[in-house]
Design a protein around this motif. Structure first.
Motif, PDB file in Angstrom:
ATOM      1  N   ILE A  27       0.828  -1.209   0.000  1.00 18.93           N
ATOM      2  CA  ILE A  27       0.000   0.000   0.000  1.00 18.93           C
ATOM      3  C   ILE A  27       0.863   1.260   0.000  1.00 18.93           C
ATOM      4  O   ILE A  27       0.582   2.204  -0.755  1.00 18.93           O
ATOM      5  CB  ILE A  27      -0.984  -0.004   1.190  1.00 18.93           C
ATOM      6  CG1 ILE A  27      -2.083  -1.036   0.939  1.00 18.93           C
ATOM      7  CG2 ILE A  27      -1.592   1.383   1.413  1.00 18.93           C
ATOM      8  CD1 ILE A  27      -3.076  -1.198   2.065  1.00 18.93           C
ATOM      9  N   LYS A  28       1.902   1.290   0.805  1.00 20.63           N
ATOM     10  CA  LYS A  28       2.769   2.480   0.849  1.00 20.63           C
ATOM     11  C   LYS A  28       3.339   2.779  -0.536  1.00 20.63           C
ATOM     12  O   LYS A  28       3.284   3.915  -1.009  1.00 20.63           O
ATOM     13  CB  LYS A  28       3.897   2.261   1.857  1.00 20.63           C
ATOM     14  CG  LYS A  28       4.866   3.409   1.922  1.00 20.63           C
ATOM     15  CD  LYS A  28       5.974   3.162   2.930  1.00 20.63           C
ATOM     16  CE  LYS A  28       6.921   4.350   2.977  1.00 20.63           C
ATOM     17  NZ  LYS A  28       7.970   4.146   3.993  1.00 20.63           N
ATOM     18  N   GLN A  29       3.865   1.761  -1.200  1.00 19.27           N
ATOM     19  CA  GLN A  29       4.438   1.961  -2.532  1.00 19.27           C
ATOM     20  C   GLN A  29       3.362   2.334  -3.550  1.00 19.27           C
ATOM     21  O   GLN A  29       3.600   3.140  -4.443  1.00 19.27           O
ATOM     22  CB  GLN A  29       5.197   0.714  -2.986  1.00 19.27           C
ATOM     23  CG  GLN A  29       5.948   0.891  -4.283  1.00 19.27           C
ATOM     24  CD  GLN A  29       6.960   2.028  -4.246  1.00 19.27           C
ATOM     25  OE1 GLN A  29       7.650   2.238  -3.256  1.00 19.27           O
ATOM     26  NE2 GLN A  29       7.046   2.782  -5.327  1.00 19.27           N
ATOM     27  N   ALA A  30       2.160   1.780  -3.406  1.00 19.58           N
ATOM     28  CA  ALA A  30       1.062   2.119  -4.323  1.00 19.58           C
ATOM     29  C   ALA A  30       0.690   3.597  -4.201  1.00 19.58           C
ATOM     30  O   ALA A  30       0.441   4.266  -5.210  1.00 19.58           O
ATOM     31  CB  ALA A  30      -0.148   1.234  -4.051  1.00 19.58           C
ATOM     32  N   ILE A  31       0.661   4.122  -2.980  1.00 19.35           N
ATOM     33  CA  ILE A  31       0.349   5.545  -2.778  1.00 19.35           C
ATOM     34  C   ILE A  31       1.470   6.415  -3.344  1.00 19.35           C
ATOM     35  O   ILE A  31       1.207   7.456  -3.972  1.00 19.35           O
ATOM     36  CB  ILE A  31       0.123   5.851  -1.277  1.00 19.35           C
ATOM     37  CG1 ILE A  31      -1.115   5.103  -0.757  1.00 19.35           C
ATOM     38  CG2 ILE A  31       0.018   7.354  -1.034  1.00 19.35           C
ATOM     39  CD1 ILE A  31      -2.425   5.537  -1.364  1.00 19.35           C
ATOM     40  N   ILE A  32       2.711   5.993  -3.176  1.00 20.88           N
ATOM     41  CA  ILE A  32       3.838   6.733  -3.756  1.00 20.88           C
ATOM     42  C   ILE A  32       3.710   6.763  -5.277  1.00 20.88           C
ATOM     43  O   ILE A  32       3.912   7.807  -5.915  1.00 20.88           O
ATOM     44  CB  ILE A  32       5.183   6.110  -3.312  1.00 20.88           C
ATOM     45  CG1 ILE A  32       5.404   6.381  -1.821  1.00 20.88           C
ATOM     46  CG2 ILE A  32       6.344   6.634  -4.150  1.00 20.88           C
ATOM     47  CD1 ILE A  32       6.552   5.598  -1.200  1.00 20.88           C
ATOM     48  N   GLU A  33       3.349   5.630  -5.868  1.00 21.19           N
ATOM     49  CA  GLU A  33       3.155   5.572  -7.320  1.00 21.19           C
ATOM     50  C   GLU A  33       1.980   6.447  -7.759  1.00 21.19           C
ATOM     51  O   GLU A  33       2.053   7.129  -8.775  1.00 21.19           O
ATOM     52  CB  GLU A  33       2.931   4.123  -7.773  1.00 21.19           C
ATOM     53  CG  GLU A  33       4.200   3.324  -7.902  1.00 21.19           C
ATOM     54  CD  GLU A  33       5.047   3.813  -9.057  1.00 21.19           C
ATOM     55  OE1 GLU A  33       4.852   3.375 -10.204  1.00 21.19           O
ATOM     56  OE2 GLU A  33       5.928   4.665  -8.805  1.00 21.19           O
ATOM     57  N   ALA A  34       0.901   6.418  -6.985  1.00 18.21           N
ATOM     58  CA  ALA A  34      -0.247   7.271  -7.317  1.00 18.21           C
ATOM     59  C   ALA A  34       0.177   8.732  -7.345  1.00 18.21           C
ATOM     60  O   ALA A  34      -0.166   9.474  -8.272  1.00 18.21           O
ATOM     61  CB  ALA A  34      -1.368   7.054  -6.309  1.00 18.21           C
ATOM     62  N   ARG A  35       0.912   9.159  -6.343  1.00 15.62           N
ATOM     63  CA  ARG A  35       1.364  10.557  -6.292  1.00 15.62           C
ATOM     64  C   ARG A  35       2.286  10.884  -7.458  1.00 15.62           C
ATOM     65  O   ARG A  35       2.220  11.960  -8.036  1.00 15.62           O
ATOM     66  CB  ARG A  35       2.051  10.852  -4.940  1.00 15.62           C
ATOM     67  CG  ARG A  35       2.599  12.271  -4.820  1.00 15.62           C
ATOM     68  CD  ARG A  35       1.486  13.294  -5.021  1.00 15.62           C
ATOM     69  NE  ARG A  35       1.981  14.599  -5.386  1.00 15.62           N
ATOM     70  CZ  ARG A  35       2.074  15.073  -6.618  1.00 15.62           C
ATOM     71  NH1 ARG A  35       1.749  14.341  -7.662  1.00 15.62           N
ATOM     72  NH2 ARG A  35       2.504  16.292  -6.834  1.00 15.62           N
ATOM     73  N   ARG A  36       3.143   9.934  -7.822  1.00 13.46           N
ATOM     74  CA  ARG A  36       4.085  10.154  -8.922  1.00 13.46           C
ATOM     75  C   ARG A  36       3.345  10.384 -10.236  1.00 13.46           C
ATOM     76  O   ARG A  36       3.699  11.270 -11.005  1.00 13.46           O
ATOM     77  CB  ARG A  36       5.021   8.943  -9.061  1.00 13.46           C
ATOM     78  CG  ARG A  36       6.046   9.106 -10.183  1.00 13.46           C
ATOM     79  CD  ARG A  36       6.850   7.843 -10.414  1.00 13.46           C
ATOM     80  NE  ARG A  36       6.045   6.728 -10.882  1.00 13.46           N
ATOM     81  CZ  ARG A  36       5.569   6.602 -12.131  1.00 13.46           C
ATOM     82  NH1 ARG A  36       5.790   7.545 -13.044  1.00 13.46           N
ATOM     83  NH2 ARG A  36       4.857   5.539 -12.478  1.00 13.46           N
ATOM     84  N   VAL A  37       2.277   9.625 -10.507  1.00 15.91           N
ATOM     85  CA  VAL A  37       1.591   9.747 -11.794  1.00 15.91           C
ATOM     86  C   VAL A  37       0.605  10.915 -11.824  1.00 15.91           C
ATOM     87  O   VAL A  37       0.210  11.356 -12.907  1.00 15.91           O
ATOM     88  CB  VAL A  37       0.886   8.440 -12.211  1.00 15.91           C
ATOM     89  CG1 VAL A  37       1.875   7.288 -12.255  1.00 15.91           C
ATOM     90  CG2 VAL A  37      -0.306   8.117 -11.341  1.00 15.91           C
ATOM     91  N   LEU A  38       0.220  11.426 -10.666  1.00 15.26           N
ATOM     92  CA  LEU A  38      -0.745  12.530 -10.627  1.00 15.26           C
ATOM     93  C   LEU A  38      -0.067  13.886 -10.795  1.00 15.26           C
ATOM     94  O   LEU A  38       1.004  14.134 -10.241  1.00 15.26           O
ATOM     95  CB  LEU A  38      -1.521  12.507  -9.312  1.00 15.26           C
ATOM     96  CG  LEU A  38      -2.560  11.406  -9.174  1.00 15.26           C
ATOM     97  CD1 LEU A  38      -3.115  11.367  -7.752  1.00 15.26           C
ATOM     98  CD2 LEU A  38      -3.687  11.589 -10.180  1.00 15.26           C
ATOM     99  N   ARG A  39      -0.729  14.753 -11.525  1.00 17.95           N
ATOM    100  CA  ARG A  39      -0.277  16.138 -11.640  1.00 17.95           C
ATOM    101  C   ARG A  39      -0.567  16.862 -10.328  1.00 17.95           C
ATOM    102  O   ARG A  39      -1.438  16.449  -9.561  1.00 17.95           O
ATOM    103  CB  ARG A  39      -1.031  16.835 -12.773  1.00 17.95           C
ATOM    104  CG  ARG A  39      -0.709  16.290 -14.136  1.00 17.95           C
ATOM    105  CD  ARG A  39      -1.523  17.003 -15.209  1.00 17.95           C
ATOM    106  NE  ARG A  39      -1.036  16.646 -16.511  1.00 17.95           N
ATOM    107  CZ  ARG A  39      -1.808  16.279 -17.526  1.00 17.95           C
ATOM    108  NH1 ARG A  39      -3.115  16.227 -17.380  1.00 17.95           N
ATOM    109  NH2 ARG A  39      -1.280  15.976 -18.678  1.00 17.95           N
ATOM    110  N   PRO A  40       0.107  17.962 -10.077  1.00 14.25           N
ATOM    111  CA  PRO A  40      -0.247  18.767  -8.895  1.00 14.25           C
ATOM    112  C   PRO A  40      -1.714  19.185  -8.981  1.00 14.25           C
ATOM    113  O   PRO A  40      -2.217  19.501 -10.064  1.00 14.25           O
ATOM    114  CB  PRO A  40       0.682  19.975  -8.995  1.00 14.25           C
ATOM    115  CG  PRO A  40       1.840  19.494  -9.813  1.00 14.25           C
ATOM    116  CD  PRO A  40       1.268  18.504 -10.789  1.00 14.25           C
ATOM    117  N   ASN A  41      -2.406  19.155  -7.871  1.00 11.38           N
ATOM    118  CA  ASN A  41      -3.827  19.481  -7.743  1.00 11.38           C
ATOM    119  C   ASN A  41      -4.764  18.439  -8.333  1.00 11.38           C
ATOM    120  O   ASN A  41      -5.967  18.664  -8.412  1.00 11.38           O
ATOM    121  CB  ASN A  41      -4.146  20.861  -8.339  1.00 11.38           C
ATOM    122  CG  ASN A  41      -3.418  21.948  -7.615  1.00 11.38           C
ATOM    123  OD1 ASN A  41      -3.415  21.984  -6.392  1.00 11.38           O
ATOM    124  ND2 ASN A  41      -2.758  22.812  -8.356  1.00 11.38           N
ATOM    125  N   ALA A  42      -4.221  17.299  -8.737  1.00  7.50           N
ATOM    126  CA  ALA A  42      -5.068  16.215  -9.239  1.00  7.50           C
ATOM    127  C   ALA A  42      -5.726  15.506  -8.061  1.00  7.50           C
ATOM    128  O   ALA A  42      -5.307  15.639  -6.915  1.00  7.50           O
ATOM    129  CB  ALA A  42      -4.228  15.236 -10.055  1.00  7.50           C
TER     130      ALA A  42
END
Length: 192
Positions: A107-122
């Motif tokens: 889960i921790k790595q999945a959230i890190i990946e989610a943040r990486r692929v999202l633009r700021p304010n997404a």
């Protein structure tokens, strides 16, 4: 479809958020990534009208069925904690329904990946199962069955949400919000 009631509130929130983003960033195309699509049945209902959608799952068959029905969609065989095929800062909305109940990824790595692929304010929307339909009794039972047992843990969904909330904070998400139904807990947050 009980899940549609709860998710509908988040879809409206996401649309408002994406409209706000589009006003500021006219060149953005509202790229959506749906992680953990499983069989694809919900994805077809929720995202069939989306122009720029990427479906991610470890199950090739579900992705194949989605691609047959939505040929313009992008499909990626990958785990939620390994989204290497998706570029940094490329998505405006990340949706993952009941995927984070899984023990097949970190889960921790999945959230890190989610943040990486999202633009700021997404926006990110995650749901966690918090109950199930007891087929014999015909009612919703709060909690989740512990895998490999018949034991229902009434705190399992909330404990998972607590973990996700903590990891969203650690990854730099803000405005974390929860919406609780009989069968699911929804979290949303904004990438900073």
């Amino acid at each position: 479809m009980i899940w549609m009631d709860g998710f509908g509130a988040w879809v409206r929130k996401a649309k408002l958020h994406l409209n706000d983003i589009s006003e500021v960033h006219k060149d953005w195309t509202n790229q959506i990534v749906n992680v953990g699509v499983g069989s694809g049945n919900e994805a077809l209902v929720l995202f069939s009208l989306c122009e720029h959608i990427t479906f991610v799952d470890i199950a090739k068959d579900g992705l194949r069925r989605l691609k047959e029905q939505l040929p313009l969609a992008t499909t990626i065989v990958a785990s939620a904690d390994s989204l290497a095929a998706i570029p940094d800062n490329s998505c405006d909305l990340y949706v993952s329904l009941r995927t984070y109940n899984s023990s097949f990824f970190d889960i921790k790595q999945a959230i890190i990946e989610a943040r990486r692929v999202l633009r700021p304010n997404a926006l990110i929307i995650i749901s966690v199962a918090n109950g199930f339909l007891h087929m014999k009794q015909g009612c919703i039972v709060p909690g989740l069955i512990i895998p490999g047992t018949d034991f229902v843990d009434i705190y399992r969904g909330m404990n998972t949400v607590g973990l996700i909330h903590r990891e969203l904070c650690n990854a730099g998400f803000s405005g974390i919000d929860r919406y609780i139904t009989n069968t699911e807990i929804y979290l949303s947050a904004v990438a900073t």
